[in-house]
Design an enzyme around this catalytic site. Sequence first.
Site, PDB file in Angstrom:
ATOM      1  N   GLY A   1       0.859  -1.198   0.000  1.00 19.21           N
ATOM      2  CA  GLY A   1       0.000   0.000   0.000  1.00 19.21           C
ATOM      3  C   GLY A   1       0.883   1.231   0.000  1.00 19.21           C
ATOM      4  N   ALA A   2       1.410   1.581  -1.186  1.00 19.27           N
ATOM      5  CA  ALA A   2       2.368   2.695  -1.273  1.00 19.27           C
ATOM      6  C   ALA A   2       1.645   4.021  -1.455  1.00 19.27           C
ATOM      7  CB  ALA A   2       3.343   2.435  -2.416  1.00 19.27           C
TER       8      ALA A   2
ATOM      9  N   ARG B   1      -0.715  12.750  -0.227  1.00 22.76           N
ATOM     10  CA  ARG B   1       0.102  12.690  -1.436  1.00 22.76           C
ATOM     11  C   ARG B   1      -0.070  13.987  -2.217  1.00 22.76           C
ATOM     12  NH1 ARG B   1      -1.187   6.911  -4.178  1.00 22.76           N
ATOM     13  NH2 ARG B   1      -3.137   6.929  -2.990  1.00 22.76           N
TER      14      ARG B   1
ATOM     15  N   LYS C   1     -11.400   5.431  18.909  1.00 26.23           N
ATOM     16  CA  LYS C   1     -11.198   6.261  17.719  1.00 26.23           C
ATOM     17  C   LYS C   1     -12.388   6.114  16.769  1.00 26.23           C
ATOM     18  CE  LYS C   1      -7.726   7.562  14.344  1.00 26.23           C
ATOM     19  NZ  LYS C   1      -6.742   7.055  13.422  1.00 26.23           N
TER      20      LYS C   1
ATOM     21  N   ASN D   1     -14.852   9.062  15.564  1.00 30.08           N
ATOM     22  CA  ASN D   1     -15.058   9.241  14.139  1.00 30.08           C
ATOM     23  C   ASN D   1     -16.560   9.211  13.786  1.00 30.08           C
ATOM     24  OD1 ASN D   1     -15.265   8.389  11.301  1.00 30.08           O
ATOM     25  ND2 ASN D   1     -13.028   8.419  11.400  1.00 30.08           N
TER      26      ASN D   1
HETATM   27  P1  NAP Z   1      -3.881   5.937   0.408  1.00 29.70           P
HETATM   28  O1  NAP Z   1      -3.028   7.149   0.307  1.00 29.70           O
HETATM   29  O2  NAP Z   1      -5.090   5.834  -0.447  1.00 29.70           O
HETATM   30  O3  NAP Z   1      -2.943   4.672   0.143  1.00 29.70           O
HETATM   31  C1  NAP Z   1      -3.426   3.370  -0.010  1.00 29.70           C
HETATM   32  C2  NAP Z   1      -2.516   2.659  -0.994  1.00 29.70           C
HETATM   33  O4  NAP Z   1      -2.903   1.284  -1.067  1.00 29.70           O
HETATM   34  C3  NAP Z   1      -2.599   3.211  -2.416  1.00 29.70           C
HETATM   35  O5  NAP Z   1      -1.304   3.574  -2.812  1.00 29.70           O
HETATM   36  C4  NAP Z   1      -3.096   2.025  -3.246  1.00 29.70           C
HETATM   37  O6  NAP Z   1      -2.485   1.902  -4.484  1.00 29.70           O
HETATM   38  C5  NAP Z   1      -2.634   0.866  -2.392  1.00 29.70           C
HETATM   39  N1  NAP Z   1      -3.337  -0.379  -2.691  1.00 29.70           N
HETATM   40  C6  NAP Z   1      -4.671  -0.625  -2.687  1.00 29.70           C
HETATM   41  N2  NAP Z   1      -4.914  -1.908  -3.024  1.00 29.70           N
HETATM   42  C7  NAP Z   1      -3.695  -2.474  -3.254  1.00 29.70           C
HETATM   43  C8  NAP Z   1      -3.281  -3.781  -3.656  1.00 29.70           C
HETATM   44  N3  NAP Z   1      -4.171  -4.755  -3.888  1.00 29.70           N
HETATM   45  N4  NAP Z   1      -1.970  -4.024  -3.788  1.00 29.70           N
HETATM   46  C9  NAP Z   1      -1.062  -3.052  -3.557  1.00 29.70           C
HETATM   47  N5  NAP Z   1      -1.386  -1.786  -3.189  1.00 29.70           N
HETATM   48  C10 NAP Z   1      -2.692  -1.520  -3.038  1.00 29.70           C
HETATM   49  O7  NAP Z   1      -4.367   5.705   1.914  1.00 29.70           O
HETATM   50  P2  NAP Z   1      -3.747   6.311   3.271  1.00 29.70           P
HETATM   51  O8  NAP Z   1      -4.216   7.719   3.448  1.00 29.70           O
HETATM   52  O9  NAP Z   1      -2.282   6.030   3.345  1.00 29.70           O
HETATM   53  O10 NAP Z   1      -4.537   5.445   4.344  1.00 29.70           O
HETATM   54  C11 NAP Z   1      -4.200   4.104   4.653  1.00 29.70           C
HETATM   55  C12 NAP Z   1      -4.908   3.744   5.964  1.00 29.70           C
HETATM   56  O11 NAP Z   1      -4.337   4.545   7.008  1.00 29.70           O
HETATM   57  C13 NAP Z   1      -6.414   4.081   5.957  1.00 29.70           C
HETATM   58  O12 NAP Z   1      -7.138   3.122   6.672  1.00 29.70           O
HETATM   59  C14 NAP Z   1      -6.470   5.423   6.663  1.00 29.70           C
HETATM   60  O13 NAP Z   1      -7.719   5.673   7.296  1.00 29.70           O
HETATM   61  C15 NAP Z   1      -5.349   5.272   7.682  1.00 29.70           C
HETATM   62  N6  NAP Z   1      -4.779   6.550   8.135  1.00 29.70           N
HETATM   63  C16 NAP Z   1      -4.399   7.484   7.240  1.00 29.70           C
HETATM   64  C17 NAP Z   1      -3.857   8.683   7.703  1.00 29.70           C
HETATM   65  C18 NAP Z   1      -3.405   9.767   6.741  1.00 29.70           C
HETATM   66  O14 NAP Z   1      -3.103  10.875   7.205  1.00 29.70           O
HETATM   67  N7  NAP Z   1      -3.305   9.526   5.456  1.00 29.70           N
HETATM   68  C19 NAP Z   1      -3.717   8.903   9.084  1.00 29.70           C
HETATM   69  C20 NAP Z   1      -4.094   7.910   9.976  1.00 29.70           C
HETATM   70  C21 NAP Z   1      -4.639   6.726   9.486  1.00 29.70           C
HETATM   71  P3  NAP Z   1      -2.593   2.927  -5.700  1.00 29.70           P
HETATM   72  O15 NAP Z   1      -1.669   4.031  -5.356  1.00 29.70           O
HETATM   73  O16 NAP Z   1      -2.111   2.106  -6.840  1.00 29.70           O
HETATM   74  O17 NAP Z   1      -4.033   3.316  -5.772  1.00 29.70           O
END
Ligand code: NAP
Length: 313
Positions: A17-18, A141, A192, A196
């Site tokens: 999950g990059a 991002r 949490k 939420n």
């Molecule tokens: P994100 O930016 O959408 O990243 C998710 C990544 O997973 C995307 O890069 C996606 O790929 C990849 N992915 C999805 N299916 C996949 C697969 N089958 N194989 C390989 N890669 C796959 O999400 P995020 O914001 O980092 O959030 C991740 C989790 O952390 C969520 O549950 C969120 O609620 C939690 N969280 C996030 C934050 C924050 O500030 N961002 C803070 C606390 C908690 P693609 O790039 O190819 O679409």
Amino acid sequence: MPHSNGRQTATRWHILGAGSMGILWAARLARAGLPVTLILRNQVRLHAYEAAQGLTLVEGEQSRRLNVTAQLPEADEPIQRLLVTCKAYDAEQAVAHVAHRLSPNADVILLQNGLGSQQAITARVPHARCIFASSTEGAYRDGDWRVVFAGHGHTWLGDISADEAPQWLEELQRSGITHEWSPTILSRLWRKLALNCAINPLTVLHNCRNGGLHAHSDEVNTLCVELCALLEQCGQPDAAVDLAAEVNRVIHATANNYSSMYQDVTQGRRTEISYLLGYACEAARQQQLAVPHLQALHQRLTDYLKRHGLPCN
Ligand code: NAP
């Protein structure tokens, strides 16, 4: 491949999950000299990553590019330590694609928001040790393979079936990832989730920043009463203590912020509703607990998402 840092052989971190959180972790671990590999979803993403020549972490005025290796789920290298940073709705399927590569005593760290995906993954990889995590860090991002570290915070990690902390927490320390081992991780995740549920859906429906909910405090407080009853019924009384007070404190302290669900909706992204409000309503149904206001909120949010052409699961 084992990686030697001169003193000992460090275990490779495979990151599935990059996106925002995945790159944030990958960059800090790699910066500390630890071996890291990203697992990308397909050949198209792998080519795009190779063309970008690494990932970039932006912190304040500084941006740093790091060369981290990447591979496909089909690679045959065994995985000893897997950090899963997909969205909750993608996590189980993504793990299923690499499950056969997990070593018998592998650690799988699950960084998903809400609840439900962690239990599904734990059932799918019974041979691995699943560690649940909850983070208050914030990242987004601003380009492909580029992440802005927007909010410093803290990450709690815990294992619901064993107390002992893993040795590799020291690697998080070394990487500047502020963290704590939590014997009550499930309670933290429930708390949490409750915060939420009381805040995020209403910010979407009232189209407001968190502070806009000051004008809807009766609605917020009614939800808190039902959430407390649910937490107690689900065996999580600690997560219910002073919930309404904390919800109101968060609304006040983050008055100028838009909730993550609000941002997902306005940017046309799928929300994690099924793992937050959906999970709460399903838990209430299983407990035969009446939560009419939570259910009505779930219905209103589902209708809203449908009207805006977004998935409601
Ligand atoms: P994100 O930016 O959408 O990243 C998710 C990544 O997973 C995307 O890069 C996606 O790929 C990849 N992915 C999805 N299916 C996949 C697969 N089958 N194989 C390989 N890669 C796959 O999400 P995020 O914001 O980092 O959030 C991740 C989790 O952390 C969520 O549950 C969120 O609620 C939690 N969280 C996030 C934050 C924050 O500030 N961002 C803070 C606390 C908690 P693609 O790039 O190819 O679409």
